[in-house]
Scaffold this motif. Structure first.
Motif, PDB file in Angstrom:
ATOM      1  N   ILE A 277      22.998  50.858  40.103  1.00 12.60           N
ATOM      2  CA  ILE A 277      23.872  49.658  39.892  1.00 12.60           C
ATOM      3  C   ILE A 277      24.264  48.473  41.103  1.00 12.60           C
ATOM      4  N   LEU A 278      24.282  47.395  41.258  1.00 12.64           N
ATOM      5  CA  LEU A 278      25.470  46.807  42.437  1.00 12.64           C
ATOM      6  C   LEU A 278      26.690  46.330  41.671  1.00 12.64           C
ATOM      7  N   ASP A 279      27.385  47.050  42.390  1.00 10.08           N
ATOM      8  CA  ASP A 279      29.672  47.084  41.478  1.00 10.08           C
ATOM      9  C   ASP A 279      29.757  45.018  42.693  1.00 10.08           C
ATOM     10  N   GLN A 280      29.404  43.722  41.900  1.00 13.96           N
ATOM     11  CA  GLN A 280      30.457  43.413  42.422  1.00 13.96           C
ATOM     12  C   GLN A 280      32.156  43.319  42.238  1.00 13.96           C
ATOM     13  N   GLN A 281      32.951  44.193  41.675  1.00 13.33           N
ATOM     14  CA  GLN A 281      34.476  44.202  41.417  1.00 13.33           C
ATOM     15  C   GLN A 281      34.724  43.130  40.697  1.00 13.33           C
ATOM     16  N   PRO A 282      34.508  42.759  39.810  1.00 14.62           N
ATOM     17  CA  PRO A 282      34.711  41.516  38.970  1.00 14.62           C
ATOM     18  C   PRO A 282      36.848  41.114  38.242  1.00 14.62           C
ATOM     19  N   TYR A 283      36.970  43.061  38.355  1.00 13.69           N
ATOM     20  CA  TYR A 283      38.284  42.735  38.923  1.00 13.69           C
ATOM     21  C   TYR A 283      39.486  41.620  39.359  1.00 13.69           C
ATOM     22  N   LEU A 284      38.476  41.576  40.905  1.00 15.80           N
ATOM     23  CA  LEU A 284      38.949  40.479  42.085  1.00 15.80           C
ATOM     24  C   LEU A 284      38.429  39.242  41.688  1.00 15.80           C
ATOM     25  N   GLN A 285      37.240  38.935  41.221  1.00 15.58           N
ATOM     26  CA  GLN A 285      36.949  37.448  41.152  1.00 15.58           C
ATOM     27  C   GLN A 285      38.091  37.456  39.851  1.00 15.58           C
ATOM     28  N   GLY A 286      39.162  37.148  38.879  1.00 18.73           N
ATOM     29  CA  GLY A 286      39.367  37.588  38.317  1.00 18.73           C
ATOM     30  C   GLY A 286      40.792  37.092  38.865  1.00 18.73           C
ATOM     31  N   TYR A 287      41.817  37.951  39.600  1.00 19.87           N
ATOM     32  CA  TYR A 287      43.395  37.965  40.337  1.00 19.87           C
ATOM     33  C   TYR A 287      42.772  36.759  41.701  1.00 19.87           C
ATOM     34  N   LEU A 288      42.458  37.449  42.096  1.00 17.75           N
ATOM     35  CA  LEU A 288      42.219  36.204  43.479  1.00 17.75           C
ATOM     36  C   LEU A 288      42.011  34.625  43.505  1.00 17.75           C
ATOM     37  N   PRO A 289      41.285  34.356  42.171  1.00 19.00           N
ATOM     38  CA  PRO A 289      40.808  33.198  42.805  1.00 19.00           C
ATOM     39  C   PRO A 289      42.801  32.278  41.885  1.00 19.00           C
ATOM     40  N   ILE A 290      43.165  33.634  41.328  1.00 21.77           N
ATOM     41  CA  ILE A 290      44.637  32.695  40.075  1.00 21.77           C
ATOM     42  C   ILE A 290      46.083  32.920  41.751  1.00 21.77           C
ATOM     43  N   LEU A 291      46.077  33.888  43.001  1.00 19.92           N
ATOM     44  CA  LEU A 291      46.122  33.562  43.914  1.00 19.92           C
ATOM     45  C   LEU A 291      45.897  32.414  45.072  1.00 19.92           C
ATOM     46  N   GLN A 292      44.617  32.065  44.378  1.00 15.26           N
ATOM     47  CA  GLN A 292      44.090  31.079  45.484  1.00 15.26           C
ATOM     48  C   GLN A 292      44.792  29.994  45.527  1.00 15.26           C
ATOM     49  N   VAL A 293      44.344  29.791  43.995  1.00 15.31           N
ATOM     50  CA  VAL A 293      45.134  28.211  43.879  1.00 15.31           C
ATOM     51  C   VAL A 293      46.816  28.529  43.591  1.00 15.31           C
TER      52      VAL A 293
END
Length: 330
Positions: A277-293
């Motif tokens: 499988i290719l792991d796209q690390q979804p935890y970061l896709q949750g954490y980092l957009p919040i930090l971005q805003v």
């Protein structure tokens, strides 16, 4: 007298404790910022739940207030929910880009005019990102087409395929932007000389992976010579063992490749039902957009573009990430 002293000491301790609690709350950098966040799928889903955990961790760490909107991976529903979110006027909205540029562009324009920061995760929206990058529109996720290419090459190599072998890709070409990952898989396998069959993931299966069982079994029974199946969907990949068992196929008799880690996918890799499988690390896709805003709202930072999807995981390295998958972090 001793009782009075004891009462005074206890009162002081209580006051100091309350002061410490208040100070700890004041130390949160981004208290007061309100964000609407789209995890993408359904509550408890193998992929969306990891995205959600990442976002919840960011909310706790940063002190912002986040409302979560679940969409069942339905692009039309995402658009309707985005309109509702804009009407509520939060400070920022973190969107999944599945509906595509044409659907989102005028709505993001409207949100930006109202002073709402918009950023994206999982599925990119390059023209919108370019237009509003200076206002905090970023992207956290895999690069879609290259991710498809990477998985297809890695799977073909591990499955020891030869030119002319039959393969099947089960994906989402029908979605304008999200389908680029599927396209990367299909294009790569065709360039390698494989005989490529393609099946579109229906809306029903997209929302409930268990409904894909008759699709899988029906294809396998009518194409017994298939050597490789690439499943371009995290929840469907997590259901691969069920599909194979329902088809009465032994582990490894068809090489299965897919996307995203989950506890079920870890087990399937260890048992041999899933090869890579290719792991796209979804935890970061949750954490980092919040930090971005939060960073954009408080400090005016521009949008960050972060690629999270680079790691191929198979039986040779699954033991390292398995505990994190069980915790819902990888």
């Amino acid at each position: 007298m001793k009782k009075k002293v004891l009462l005074v000491v206890m009162a002081l301790i209580l006051v100091l404790s309350l002061i410490n609690i208040a100070t700890a709350k004041e130390q949160k950098h981004f208290t007061g910022i309100r964000i609407t966040f789209f995890p993408g799928g359904n509550p408890g889903g193998p992929f969306a739940s990891v995205v959600y955990r990442g976002a919840r961790a960011a909310e706790k760490d940063l002190g912002c207030k986040v409302d979560y909107v679940w969409s069942g991976w339905n692009p039309d529903k995402m658009i309707a929910q985005f309109k509702d979110a804009v009407a509520r006027r939060p400070d920022g909205i973190c969107i999944m880009g599945h509906p595509g540029v044409a659907a989102f562009a005028p709505l993001v324009d409207e949100a930006e005019k109202k002073g709402i920061i918009v950023t994206s995760q999982n599925t990119s929206l390059p023209p919108i990102e370019e237009k509003y990058k200076s206002r905090g529109f970023g992207y956290v996720g895999q690069e879609l087409y290259p991710s498809g290419v990477t998985l297809a090459k890695g799977a073909a190599q591990r499955a020891h395929l030869r030119r002319g072998d039959r393969v099947m890709v089960w994906g989402l070409l029908g979605q304008e932007t999200r389908g680029l990952r599927t396209k990367g898989c299909v294009d790569t396998l065709k360039k390698m000389g494989m005989k490529v069959d393609y099946i579109e993931i229906s809306d029903a299966v997209n929302g409930d992976a268990t409904l894909g069982t008759p699709v899988f079994t029906g294809y396998v029974s009518s194409h017994p010579d298939v050597k490789l199946i690439i499943i371009d969907h995290g929840a469907l990949t997590a259901t691969a063992e069920t599909y194979m068992r329902a088809s009465r196929r032994r582990p490894g008799s068809i090489y299965i490749a897919g996307f995203d880690l989950s506890a079920a996918t870890v087990d399937a890799i260890k048992k041999g039902y899933v090869g890579v499988i290719l792991d796209q690390q979804p935890y970061l896709q949750g954490y980092l957009p919040i930090l971005q805003v939060c960073l954009t709202k408080k400090y005016g930072f521009s949008g960050l573009h972060i690629d999270t999807g680079a790691a191929l995981i198979d039986k040779t390295n699954i033991d390292f990430v398995a505990p994190l998958a069980k915790q819902g972090i990888r």
